[in-house]
Design a protein around this motif. Structure first.
Motif, short mmCIF file in Angstrom:
data_model
loop_
_atom_site.label_atom_id
_atom_site.label_comp_id
_atom_site.label_asym_id
_atom_site.label_seq_id
_atom_site.Cartn_x
_atom_site.Cartn_y
_atom_site.Cartn_z
N PHE A 10 0.73 -1.28 -0.02
CA PHE A 10 -0.14 -0.11 -0.03
C PHE A 10 0.97 1.30 0.08
CE2 PHE A 10 -3.38 -3.00 1.24
CZ PHE A 10 -4.40 -2.41 0.53
N GLY A 11 1.96 1.23 -0.56
CA GLY A 11 2.84 2.39 -0.66
C GLY A 11 2.31 3.26 -1.64
N GLN A 12 2.77 4.59 -1.43
CA GLN A 12 2.11 5.68 -2.18
C GLN A 12 2.55 5.56 -3.63
OE1 GLN A 12 0.21 8.57 -0.88
NE2 GLN A 12 -0.20 8.87 -2.68
N GLY A 13 1.65 5.60 -4.71
CA GLY A 13 1.82 5.81 -6.07
C GLY A 13 2.10 7.34 -6.25
N SER A 14 2.75 7.39 -7.58
CA SER A 14 3.23 8.97 -7.96
C SER A 14 1.80 9.49 -8.30
CB SER A 14 4.09 8.61 -8.99
OG SER A 14 3.71 7.88 -10.17
N ALA A 15 1.87 10.82 -8.66
CA ALA A 15 0.79 11.62 -8.89
C ALA A 15 0.90 11.86 -10.27
CB ALA A 15 0.88 13.03 -8.21
N GLN A 16 -0.20 12.06 -11.02
CA GLN A 16 -0.34 12.20 -12.43
C GLN A 16 -1.21 13.28 -12.48
OE1 GLN A 16 -2.44 9.57 -15.11
NE2 GLN A 16 -1.20 10.21 -16.74
N LEU A 17 -0.88 14.38 -12.91
CA LEU A 17 -1.54 15.79 -12.96
C LEU A 17 -2.72 15.63 -14.14
CD1 LEU A 17 0.98 18.64 -11.97
CD2 LEU A 17 -0.85 17.27 -10.49
N THR A 18 -3.94 16.05 -14.17
CA THR A 18 -4.83 15.74 -14.99
C THR A 18 -5.61 16.97 -15.37
OG1 THR A 18 -6.74 15.05 -13.55
CG2 THR A 18 -5.40 13.33 -14.28
N ASP A 70 -10.37 4.62 7.04
CA ASP A 70 -8.93 3.88 7.30
C ASP A 70 -9.15 2.67 8.11
OD1 ASP A 70 -6.12 3.85 7.58
OD2 ASP A 70 -6.05 5.29 9.26
N PHE A 71 -8.11 1.89 8.06
CA PHE A 71 -8.21 0.45 8.71
C PHE A 71 -7.01 0.31 9.60
CE2 PHE A 71 -10.89 0.39 4.89
CZ PHE A 71 -11.81 -0.42 5.24
N THR A 72 -7.11 -0.51 10.29
CA THR A 72 -5.83 -0.92 11.38
C THR A 72 -5.08 -1.70 10.40
OG1 THR A 72 -7.44 -1.03 13.18
CG2 THR A 72 -5.35 -2.11 13.61
N ASN A 73 -5.41 -2.83 9.72
CA ASN A 73 -4.51 -3.54 8.89
C ASN A 73 -5.14 -3.46 7.23
OD1 ASN A 73 -3.08 -5.63 7.96
ND2 ASN A 73 -4.37 -7.22 8.53
N PRO A 74 -4.54 -2.53 6.62
CA PRO A 74 -5.16 -2.20 5.27
C PRO A 74 -4.66 -3.66 4.39
CG PRO A 74 -4.05 -0.40 5.97
CD PRO A 74 -3.83 -1.55 6.86
N MET A 75 -3.65 -4.21 4.74
CA MET A 75 -3.28 -5.50 3.94
C MET A 75 -4.27 -6.51 4.29
SD MET A 75 0.85 -5.88 4.11
CE MET A 75 0.92 -5.93 5.61
#
Length: 282
Positions: free
Chosen positions: A80-88, A197-202
């Motif tokens: 669940f690491g952050q993905g890069s931003a794509q400006l639209t 939000d969740f305690t354990n997103p995985m």
């Protein structure tokens, strides 16, 4: 039958699964909000040939003699690491910078996504590409969220508007509030996007359409708004891209391929040994 034959078969199965997971990651390298997964292997039960023994005054202790019976799939772990931003530049495209999920209402249940490619439909309701409605909060007179999650609707504030005043444009702020500019020149907050939000997103269950469902091991959903608790801020006019690392995935392809080949070699060698055993009688 040789243990190595079945150990080799188990190796084929898990390495095939690793190929499946890696192939899915690569296929979704350009999918908005996609989160990659990895496989975790573990050995299976080992057969005990000789148990361990303790030492005494005349002889030292001995270690157990065990033979492994192969490998098994222990887990698939979501990243669940952050993905890069794509400006639209589209005002209804939103992404979360940090933890959290957008909330969607699919029939009788809420589902959750990181893909914020939303748009308003003909009735003024904010929806995902599949038509599922985005959830948010109505705001009280002080501009604070009130009640439970409801559809994000541009018409939510119409009842309080002076006669003849209409919405002319809108924007979504970092706090998730949908702000409208009205024909009388006044800006008014219409509603606010809900963030889960969740305690354990995985522990969340993937259900397709880049969405997740709450599971028994994810923990109960914790609903709120952007910037509250550990929930991230919202960036409008941008989308979160897939967090797939192609260089890592191609490396995983090689590892899975070599693991599959090695397990195949174990089966081939075991077959040759069995053939030699059968030929003894000739």
């Amino acid at each position: 039958m040789l243990r190595s034959l079945f150990a080799g078969i188990s190796g084929l199965r898990v390495n095939q699964t690793m190929l499946d997971v890696t192939g899915n990651n690569i296929a979704n390298a350009n999918t908005t909000g996609f989160k990659s997964s990895t496989t975790v292997f573990s050995d299976t039960l080992s057969q005990m040939l000789t148990a361990a023994s303790g030492g005494n005054t005349e002889r030292g202790g001995t270690n157990p003699i065990q033979i492994g019976l192969g490998v098994q799939l222990a887990a698939t772990m979501a990243n669940f690491g952050q993905g890069s931003a794509q400006l639209t530049g589209r005002p209804t495209d939103v992404m979360l910078q940090g933890d959290g999920f957008f909330v969607l209402r699919d029939g009788a249940e809420n589902v959750y996504t990181r893909a914020g490619a939303f748009t308003f439909d003909q009735t003024g309701v904010l929806v995902a590409p599949s038509g599922i409605r985005v959830q948010g909060y109505a705001l009280d007179a002080a501009g604070l969220p009130t009640g439970g999650p409801v559809d994000v609707d541009l018409n939510m504030i119409n009842a309080t508007l002076p006669a003849g005043v209409n919405l002319t444009s809108y924007s979504i702020g970092a706090d998730g509030k949908v702000r409208g500019v009205f024909s009388d020149g006044v800006q008014r907050d219409i509603c606010q996007l809900a963030v889960a939000d969740f305690t354990n997103p995985m522990g969340l269950e993937k259900i397709g359409d880049t969405a997740f469902r709450e599971s028994a091991n994810s923990g109960a959903v914790q609903l709120g708004v952007a910037g509250q608790g550990q929930r991230g801020q919202i960036m409008a006019g941008a989308l979160e891209m897939s967090n797939v690392d192609l260089s890592a995935e191609f490396t995983n392809l090689i590892l899975a391929q070599r693991g599959f080949q090695a397990s195949s070699r174990v089966i081939t060698t075991s077959d040759q040994v069995l053939e030699e055993l059968v030929n003894i009688k000739r």
